[in-house]
Design an enzyme around this catalytic site. Sequence first.
Site, mmCIF file in Angstrom:
data_model
loop_
_atom_site.group_PDB
_atom_site.id
_atom_site.type_symbol
_atom_site.label_atom_id
_atom_site.label_comp_id
_atom_site.label_asym_id
_atom_site.label_seq_id
_atom_site.Cartn_x
_atom_site.Cartn_y
_atom_site.Cartn_z
ATOM 1 N N SER A 213 -0.412 -5.902 3.674
ATOM 2 C CA SER A 213 -1.770 -5.613 3.188
ATOM 3 C C SER A 213 -1.790 -5.602 1.664
ATOM 4 O O SER A 213 -0.877 -6.129 1.032
ATOM 5 C CB SER A 213 -2.253 -4.281 3.767
ATOM 6 O OG SER A 213 -3.626 -4.130 3.534
ATOM 7 N N ASN A 214 -2.821 -5.039 1.090
ATOM 8 C CA ASN A 214 -2.921 -4.983 -0.370
ATOM 9 C C ASN A 214 -3.566 -3.656 -0.777
ATOM 10 O O ASN A 214 -3.905 -2.841 0.070
ATOM 11 C CB ASN A 214 -3.712 -6.185 -0.890
ATOM 12 C CG ASN A 214 -5.097 -6.235 -0.272
ATOM 13 O OD1 ASN A 214 -5.929 -5.378 -0.522
ATOM 14 N ND2 ASN A 214 -5.331 -7.237 0.576
ATOM 15 N N ARG A 215 -3.750 -3.462 -2.069
ATOM 16 C CA ARG A 215 -4.170 -2.144 -2.564
ATOM 17 C C ARG A 215 -5.674 -1.910 -2.544
ATOM 18 O O ARG A 215 -6.148 -0.899 -3.043
ATOM 19 C CB ARG A 215 -3.685 -1.963 -4.002
ATOM 20 C CG ARG A 215 -2.189 -1.889 -4.144
ATOM 21 C CD ARG A 215 -1.846 -1.684 -5.624
ATOM 22 N NE ARG A 215 -0.447 -1.945 -5.886
ATOM 23 C CZ ARG A 215 0.520 -1.064 -5.663
ATOM 24 N NH1 ARG A 215 0.233 0.104 -5.168
ATOM 25 N NH2 ARG A 215 1.770 -1.365 -5.942
ATOM 26 N N SER A 216 -6.439 -2.828 -1.995
ATOM 27 C CA SER A 216 -7.895 -2.648 -2.029
ATOM 28 C C SER A 216 -8.323 -1.373 -1.308
ATOM 29 O O SER A 216 -7.863 -1.099 -0.199
ATOM 30 C CB SER A 216 -8.573 -3.854 -1.370
ATOM 31 O OG SER A 216 -9.948 -3.590 -1.236
#
Length: 407
Positions: A213-216
């Site tokens: 995933s990512n930091r959004s």
Amino acid sequence: MTTTSPFSGKNILLGVTGSIACYKAADLASKLTQAGVKVQTILTPSAEKFISPLTFQSVTGQRAFVDKDLWGNEGHIQHIGLGLGADLLLIAPCSANTIAKIAHGIADTLLTLTALAARCPIMIAPAMDGGMFSNPATQENLDILRKRGFIIMGPIEGRMASGMIGLGRMMEVTDLYNHIRLALSQNGPLSNRHFIITAGGTQEPLDPVRVLSNRSSGKQGYALAQAALDQGARVTLISAPANLPIPAGAVIFNVNTAKEMLQAVLSAIPGSDALIMAAAVADFQPIRSARQKIKKDQGLPEIKFEYTPDILEKVADFKAKTGFPRVVVGFAAESQDLVKNAQQKMINKHLDIIVANDITSPLSGFTADTNQVTIIESTGVLEELPLLSKYEVAQTIIEKIKQRLSQ
Ligand code: CTP
């Protein structure tokens, strides 16, 4: 910026009836006042036994009316005047007795008289014992009011004054506040417009436990949904996992992966006015997600990736054939050559508007409540905004889309 909050400059008439939830009404009156609403209160005689008009006068800075005002110096037209000037008549808490009276046109208190005379929308937040609420008399009375267009909010389940747990508690103040916000936005400049907004960071599974995933955080996307709702738009919010409250009125679709987001977007866009792709969509996904948890003692895993579908590319194909969504907005999260990279993305992805943000700045990063963006339009117009809250950024983006839609 020309837009303001849906609360500012509005008049709400707050009816308060006899219930222990009266103290929550004072909190609600205070929050609405702080948001810029002029709140005038009417207490029924039973409400006065629980709470004083002075409490409401103190938190709202406005008069709080009681039954003796009905025949006071200002004459018997008080109830007509109060009802006519209001944007919303909110009765919170509303007892079973007041619900019954209003349903049957009985007007024996200043509040019930005002409800009968009012021409504005009326919202009711019932609060009573569970047995009183489930009684067919109350249920039928509420049905009558619903059919007449009253907005009924709650009650919710929980501990009641009797000490018992049941369905009868007044809806929480925060939730009521959000629904009032929605009610006040109804005839805004974007009513009849359909906005689709994606938010959050997609999660691509590696095995049943782990994801890529990512930091959004989803904050900018959720702020966009709120800003569109505040102008009366119908909003479909397609959200990857985000730990945020859903804006009242948004139709939510929860998705995990880029592929799921693509499906949700493609089903939502026919006939739509705007798509805002605020989501941080994963660019790669594991070719295969392991069916069982990958165990440490099996050695370091070698994970092979493939590209995820580019959602905006598929949207561009759909738009070329159908003309929908009318306006497509993308985001460009960049760590270098902000404007140049964003302009290239706008062209590659056939966007009307691209919002470029520099993710290296701590004040405009993924989890911050603020953002500093440059908005670039396909017409060549470029606007570098100062550091703003994510809601203010959202208002500016919605404003630009509104201008496009009116052209
Ligand atoms: N986007 C998309 N589908 C993807 C990846 C991104 O629709 N598979 C959208 C994003 O929601 C955003 C825009 O494309 O509105 C740009 O995303 P960004 O990650 O900045 O660009 P990428 O195209 O992924 O290119 P790169 O990561 O290499 O900069």
